[in-house]
Design an enzyme around this catalytic site. Structure first.
Site, PDB file in Angstrom:
ATOM      1  N   HIS A  88       0.827  -1.236   0.108  1.00 51.28           N
ATOM      2  CA  HIS A  88       0.010  -0.095  -0.021  1.00 51.28           C
ATOM      3  C   HIS A  88       0.724   1.209   0.007  1.00 51.28           C
ATOM      4  O   HIS A  88       0.536   2.536  -0.620  1.00 51.28           O
ATOM      5  CB  HIS A  88      -1.144   0.034   1.205  1.00 51.28           C
ATOM      6  CG  HIS A  88      -2.022  -1.177   1.013  1.00 51.28           C
ATOM      7  ND1 HIS A  88      -2.713  -1.594   2.264  1.00 51.28           N
ATOM      8  CD2 HIS A  88      -2.454  -1.638  -0.126  1.00 51.28           C
ATOM      9  CE1 HIS A  88      -3.512  -2.787   1.466  1.00 51.28           C
ATOM     10  NE2 HIS A  88      -3.447  -2.815   0.450  1.00 51.28           N
ATOM     11  N   HIS A 128      -8.045  -8.033  -7.505  1.00 47.69           N
ATOM     12  CA  HIS A 128      -8.670  -8.754  -6.342  1.00 47.69           C
ATOM     13  C   HIS A 128      -8.666  -7.924  -5.253  1.00 47.69           C
ATOM     14  O   HIS A 128      -7.626  -7.628  -4.661  1.00 47.69           O
ATOM     15  CB  HIS A 128      -7.357  -9.874  -6.066  1.00 47.69           C
ATOM     16  CG  HIS A 128      -7.192 -10.688  -7.209  1.00 47.69           C
ATOM     17  ND1 HIS A 128      -6.579 -10.571  -8.335  1.00 47.69           N
ATOM     18  CD2 HIS A 128      -7.437 -12.301  -7.151  1.00 47.69           C
ATOM     19  CE1 HIS A 128      -6.419 -11.606  -9.229  1.00 47.69           C
ATOM     20  NE2 HIS A 128      -6.831 -12.691  -8.484  1.00 47.69           N
ATOM     21  N   SER A 155      -6.897  -1.850  -0.702  1.00 47.41           N
ATOM     22  CA  SER A 155      -6.578  -1.074  -2.017  1.00 47.41           C
ATOM     23  C   SER A 155      -7.747  -0.202  -2.752  1.00 47.41           C
ATOM     24  O   SER A 155      -7.482   0.831  -3.197  1.00 47.41           O
ATOM     25  CB  SER A 155      -5.962  -1.931  -3.130  1.00 47.41           C
ATOM     26  OG  SER A 155      -6.679  -3.278  -3.019  1.00 47.41           O
ATOM     27  N   GLU A 196     -14.191  -9.091  -7.226  1.00 51.66           N
ATOM     28  CA  GLU A 196     -13.867  -9.795  -6.003  1.00 51.66           C
ATOM     29  C   GLU A 196     -14.845 -10.983  -6.356  1.00 51.66           C
ATOM     30  O   GLU A 196     -16.033 -10.859  -6.496  1.00 51.66           O
ATOM     31  CB  GLU A 196     -14.573  -8.839  -5.080  1.00 51.66           C
ATOM     32  CG  GLU A 196     -14.396  -9.774  -3.665  1.00 51.66           C
ATOM     33  CD  GLU A 196     -13.172 -10.571  -3.378  1.00 51.66           C
ATOM     34  OE1 GLU A 196     -12.108 -10.140  -3.025  1.00 51.66           O
ATOM     35  OE2 GLU A 196     -13.344 -11.999  -3.095  1.00 51.66           O
ATOM     36  N   GLY A 233     -11.290 -11.758 -11.288  1.00 51.96           N
ATOM     37  CA  GLY A 233     -10.235 -10.767 -12.052  1.00 51.96           C
ATOM     38  C   GLY A 233      -9.353 -10.857 -13.130  1.00 51.96           C
ATOM     39  O   GLY A 233      -8.962 -10.012 -13.739  1.00 51.96           O
ATOM     40  N   ASP A 238      -3.657  -8.469  -7.054  1.00 60.53           N
ATOM     41  CA  ASP A 238      -3.151  -8.795  -5.760  1.00 60.53           C
ATOM     42  C   ASP A 238      -3.868 -10.191  -5.208  1.00 60.53           C
ATOM     43  O   ASP A 238      -4.859 -10.042  -4.348  1.00 60.53           O
ATOM     44  CB  ASP A 238      -3.570  -7.554  -4.697  1.00 60.53           C
ATOM     45  CG  ASP A 238      -3.191  -8.027  -3.271  1.00 60.53           C
ATOM     46  OD1 ASP A 238      -2.372  -8.953  -3.048  1.00 60.53           O
ATOM     47  OD2 ASP A 238      -3.700  -7.272  -2.555  1.00 60.53           O
TER      48      ASP A 238
HETATM   49  C1  SAM Z   1      -5.049 -10.290  -0.894  1.00 64.04           C
HETATM   50  S1  SAM Z   1      -6.875 -10.115  -0.932  1.00 64.04           S
HETATM   51  C2  SAM Z   1      -6.917  -8.597  -1.651  1.00 64.04           C
HETATM   52  C3  SAM Z   1      -6.694  -7.348  -0.875  1.00 64.04           C
HETATM   53  C4  SAM Z   1      -6.886  -6.018  -1.677  1.00 64.04           C
HETATM   54  N1  SAM Z   1      -6.185  -5.986  -2.918  1.00 64.04           N
HETATM   55  C5  SAM Z   1      -5.938  -4.947  -0.618  1.00 64.04           C
HETATM   56  O1  SAM Z   1      -5.051  -4.782  -1.024  1.00 64.04           O
HETATM   57  O2  SAM Z   1      -6.721  -4.341   0.187  1.00 64.04           O
HETATM   58  C6  SAM Z   1      -7.182 -11.187  -2.332  1.00 64.04           C
HETATM   59  C7  SAM Z   1      -8.737 -11.392  -2.723  1.00 64.04           C
HETATM   60  O3  SAM Z   1      -8.864 -11.804  -3.891  1.00 64.04           O
HETATM   61  C8  SAM Z   1     -10.048 -12.624  -3.915  1.00 64.04           C
HETATM   62  N2  SAM Z   1      -9.857 -13.626  -4.955  1.00 64.04           N
HETATM   63  C9  SAM Z   1      -9.633 -14.807  -5.135  1.00 64.04           C
HETATM   64  N3  SAM Z   1      -9.439 -15.230  -6.297  1.00 64.04           N
HETATM   65  C10 SAM Z   1      -9.726 -14.118  -6.996  1.00 64.04           C
HETATM   66  C11 SAM Z   1     -10.279 -14.323  -8.476  1.00 64.04           C
HETATM   67  N4  SAM Z   1      -9.767 -15.171  -9.228  1.00 64.04           N
HETATM   68  N5  SAM Z   1     -10.893 -12.631  -9.052  1.00 64.04           N
HETATM   69  C12 SAM Z   1     -11.150 -12.077  -8.144  1.00 64.04           C
HETATM   70  N6  SAM Z   1     -10.772 -12.185  -6.723  1.00 64.04           N
HETATM   71  C13 SAM Z   1     -10.466 -13.179  -6.173  1.00 64.04           C
HETATM   72  C14 SAM Z   1      -9.941 -13.084  -2.598  1.00 64.04           C
HETATM   73  O4  SAM Z   1     -11.425 -13.460  -2.203  1.00 64.04           O
HETATM   74  C15 SAM Z   1      -9.642 -12.105  -1.614  1.00 64.04           C
HETATM   75  O5  SAM Z   1     -10.597 -11.247  -1.134  1.00 64.04           O
END
Ligand code: SAM
Length: 301
Positions: free
Chosen positions: A19, A42, A100, A118, A149, A169
């Protein structure tokens, strides 16, 4: 469906690295008036309550965000990141942690747009609920897709503004995520060669990580900056996150220079043992900085 929930990890050392860089990139985009899109493949829940049972369970923010609070002298990149975190905690106690999407929402101007993917249904529901509490401008500027995503990004590139950044991410619960991340960057660049792509990844002993990083470092038609931050020796059982990396394609020209100041400071603040270290490399250059924390005897009192 995988079980990863970012609420267990919000504000940890990996979020601090990711971040801090993300805020810097957003600031850079705001230097020009031309509108841009932020695409978060993500997204997670958007904002996290650090007093919740989930966050408190492992208390990962204690060895992340909390270690930075109250520091008097810090690099500008960290100061800007903390300024954003403080915005969500006007009482002065860091109870809420912006993910994010929330950091992006803070940065967007009227004509900028935010696109959030998401895939986890419960997390997407929380994200939509959190977004619905925001002001009308934020709601109008943002779209949430409860979808994959990796697949969904293609249809959004290039953004109509022809300016934009993509943050990738994943949780990497599925080891295929490493290959998908690489593919997503390659496909993304084919559609949007000038786009800024930010990839976060965990430092774990897996062949897939090394393959992904090596392939990213072989990108030779674009500029990139690659930073890693290790906070401790890897645990014997392989559990826990001892470090993470950020790979930024088409970075702001200011990023490498800022990280030269930021990474040694973060290493010192976030070190849990004498294996704490950082690396900083960029396209067209060998390792420009790579250092471990001084051993105990060499540390200042
Ligand atoms: C590490 S977290 C994201 C944190 C966020 N980017 C932040 O920095 O605040 C990863 C997220 O991706 C989601 N996720 C997992 N596989 C995914 C996909 N193929 N497409 C979209 N979201 C996905 C998970 O449910 C989770 O909420």
């Amino acid at each position: 469906m995988f079980s990863y929930r970012h609420a267990f990890h919000a504000g940890n050392h990996a979020d601090v690295l990711k971040h801090s860089i993300f805020v810097h990139v957003l600031d850079y985009f705001n230097r020009k008036d031309a509108p841009y899109w932020v695409i978060d493949t993500h997204a997670g829940a958007g904002i996290y309550d650090l007093t919740s049972d989930w966050a408190v369970q492992n208390g990962e923010f204690i060895d992340g965000l909390d270690r930075l609070l109250g520091a008097e002298l810090m690099p500008p990149m960290v100061a800007r990141y903390l300024e954003e975190v403080h915005h969500f905690n006007p009482d002065g106690v860091a109870n809420f942690y912006p993910g994010s999407p929330w950091l992006a929402l803070r940065a967007l101007r009227e004509r900028d747009r935010l696109r959030l993917f998401e895939m986890h249904p419960s997390e997407a529901e929380i994200l939509k609920h959190n977004l619905a509490q925001q002001d009308r401008a934020a709601i109008r500027q943002s779209t949430v897709y409860e979808a994959d995503g990796f697949n969904g990004l293609k249809a959004l590139l290039p953004p109509p503004t022809r300016r934009g950044l993509v943050i990738i991410d994943p949780s990497y619960e599925d080891k295929l995520d490493y290959r998908k991340t690489l593919q997503t960057v390659n496909d993304g660049l084919a559609r949007f060669a000038s786009g800024c792509f930010l990839v976060w990844y965990p430092l774990v002993q897996r062949r897939e990580v090394q393959e992904m990083v090596r392939s990213l470092e072989r990108l030779n038609t674009v500029e990139w900056v690659h930073a890693t931050l290790t906070v401790r020796k890897p645990s014997d059982d392989g559990f826990g996150l001892h470090g993470s990396g950020m790979f930024v394609v088409n970075p702001p020209w200011t990023l490498h220079q800022e990280l030269e100041q930021t990474l040694p400071w973060l290493r010192q603040k976030l070190a849990q043992d004498d294996r704490a270290a950082f690396t900083l490399t960029r396209s067209g250059q060998k390792a420009s900085a790579s250092a471990r924390k001084p051993t105990k005897s060499a540390r200042r009192p």
